[in-house]
Design a protein around this motif. Structure first.
Motif, short mmCIF file in Angstrom:
data_model
loop_
_atom_site.label_atom_id
_atom_site.label_comp_id
_atom_site.label_asym_id
_atom_site.label_seq_id
_atom_site.Cartn_x
_atom_site.Cartn_y
_atom_site.Cartn_z
N LYS A 140 0.78 -1.15 0.15
CA LYS A 140 0.12 -0.02 0.14
C LYS A 140 0.91 1.31 -0.11
O LYS A 140 0.65 2.28 -0.73
CB LYS A 140 -0.91 0.14 1.29
N LYS B 225 2.51 1.84 -3.23
CA LYS B 225 1.40 2.39 -4.63
C LYS B 225 1.15 3.92 -4.18
O LYS B 225 0.63 4.36 -5.19
CB LYS B 225 0.29 1.46 -4.31
N ASN C 214 0.98 8.44 -8.35
CA ASN C 214 -0.08 7.72 -8.40
C ASN C 214 -1.01 7.85 -7.01
O ASN C 214 -0.74 7.01 -6.30
CB ASN C 214 0.40 5.89 -8.34
N HIS C 215 -1.54 9.09 -6.94
CA HIS C 215 -2.50 9.40 -5.70
C HIS C 215 -3.78 8.62 -5.94
O HIS C 215 -4.40 8.89 -6.82
CB HIS C 215 -2.68 10.74 -5.73
N ASP C 216 -3.91 7.73 -4.76
CA ASP C 216 -5.15 7.21 -4.60
C ASP C 216 -5.91 7.34 -3.37
O ASP C 216 -5.35 7.49 -2.25
CB ASP C 216 -5.07 5.50 -4.59
N GLU C 217 -6.82 8.38 -3.57
CA GLU C 217 -7.73 8.91 -2.18
C GLU C 217 -8.20 7.87 -1.43
O GLU C 217 -7.95 8.03 -0.07
CB GLU C 217 -8.74 9.87 -2.68
N GLU C 218 -8.72 6.96 -1.73
CA GLU C 218 -8.87 5.60 -0.87
C GLU C 218 -7.94 5.02 -0.28
O GLU C 218 -8.01 4.98 1.04
CB GLU C 218 -9.94 4.71 -1.54
N LEU C 219 -6.82 4.70 -1.00
CA LEU C 219 -5.73 4.19 -0.39
C LEU C 219 -4.97 4.99 0.66
O LEU C 219 -4.51 4.60 1.95
CB LEU C 219 -4.81 3.80 -1.31
#
Length: 230
Positions: free
Chosen positions: A112, A115, A120-125
C-alpha cells in the motif's frame, strides 16, 4: 439526596453492556483475521510461566495507560511459535480497554505504501494509510521478510527501506503503540535494512523471543476433521 439534588449514577450492568458493544465494534473494524477472534491468552500452548509470556500479558493489560505510550513490542521466533496469536490478543485486550486498533500484514502494508509513491495518488488508499497512522495501537504481522517481497529484488529495494523507516518513525513519534511480529531477530534488520531502521527499532522496541511451537498441535487439530470418516 435529602436536599432534593439529583445525581446520575452509572448502572454497572449497562456500563458492561456498552463496553461489550464498543469492543465488538472495534474488533470488527480492526481487521484481525477471524481465526484469531476466539483465541485467547488461556489458549496459549507453551510455557505460561516464561518471562516472555508474562511480559506480553502484562503489556496487553496495561498498554492503554499513558506510561506505555512510547513502549513497543517486537515478537520474534521461528514459524508456528504463536507470535500472531499473541499479538492479536494484545490488540484485543487493548480494544477491551477502549483503544482503537488495527491489524495488517507487513507485506500488505508495504504494498500500500509503495502504491502511494510518485504521481499515483489514490484517495481511498491514502485514507487507509492515514487511519493506520492514527490508531492507538497497531499490529504489523510478519515484518522484515525479504523473501516475501518481489520488489525487494528490484530497484525498489531502497524505496521499501525508506517507506518502512518513514512509517515506523511517524508511528513512534505519535505515541502509537506498535506490535511487530517477525521470524527474524534484530541482527538481520541491520544487514538487510541498514543502520537507521535497525537503530530506530532497537531503541524503541522491547524484543521478546518466542520458542514454543504449536505446529504439532495444529497438525493434530487439522486431522480431527477426518475422525468420523468410515
Amino acid at each position: 439526596d435529602e436536599d432534593g439534588n439529583e445525581y446520575a449514577v452509572e448502572n454497572p450492568e449497562y456500563a458492561r453492556k456498552r463496553r461489550k458493544e464498543l469492543y465488538s465494534l472495534l474488533l470488527k473494524k480492526s481487521n484481525i483475521p477471524d481465526f484469531y477472534h476466539d483465541i485467547e491468552f488461556k489458549d496459549y500452548r507453551g510455557n505460561k510461566d516464561s518471562e516472555e509470556f508474562k511480559k506480553i500479558v502484562y503489556y496487553a493489560e496495561n498498554c492503554y495507560k499513558d506510561e506505555f505510550k512510547h513502549s513497543h513490542l517486537y515478537l520474534y521466533g521461528n514459524h508456528s511459535t504463536q507470535k500472531t496469536a499473541l499479538a492479536c490478543n494484545i490488540l484485543k485486550e487493548a480494544m477491551r480497554n477502549g483503544m482503537r486498533g488495527k491489524f495488517i500484514l507487513a507485506g500488505t502494508l508495504i504494498d500500500k505504501l509503495m502504491k502511494l509513491q510518485g504521481f499515483n495518488h489514490d484517495e481511498e488508499l491514502y485514507e487507509e494509510i492515514k487511519e493506520l497512522s492514527t490508531v492507538d495501537i497497531l499490529v504489523c504481522d510478519d515484518a522484515f521478510d525479504v523473501q516475501k517481497s518481489i520488489m525487494w529484488k528490484t530497484e525498489s529495494r531502497n524505496m521499501i527501506i525508506c517507506e518502512w523507516d518513514r512509517f515506523l518513525r511517524d508511528l513512534v513519534s505519535r505515541g502509537t503503540r506498535v506490535i511487530l511480529t517477525s521470524n527474524f531477530a534484530k541482527e538481520p534488520i541491520k544487514e538487510h535494512y541498514g543502520d537507521s531502521l535497525h537503530e530506530l527499532i532497537d531503541r524503541n522496541f522491547i524484543f521478546l523471543h518466542l520458542v514454543d511451537s504449536v505446529k504439532s498441535h495444529r497438525k493434530m487439530d487439522l486431522e480431527k476433521i477426518f475422525k468420523d470418516m468410515k
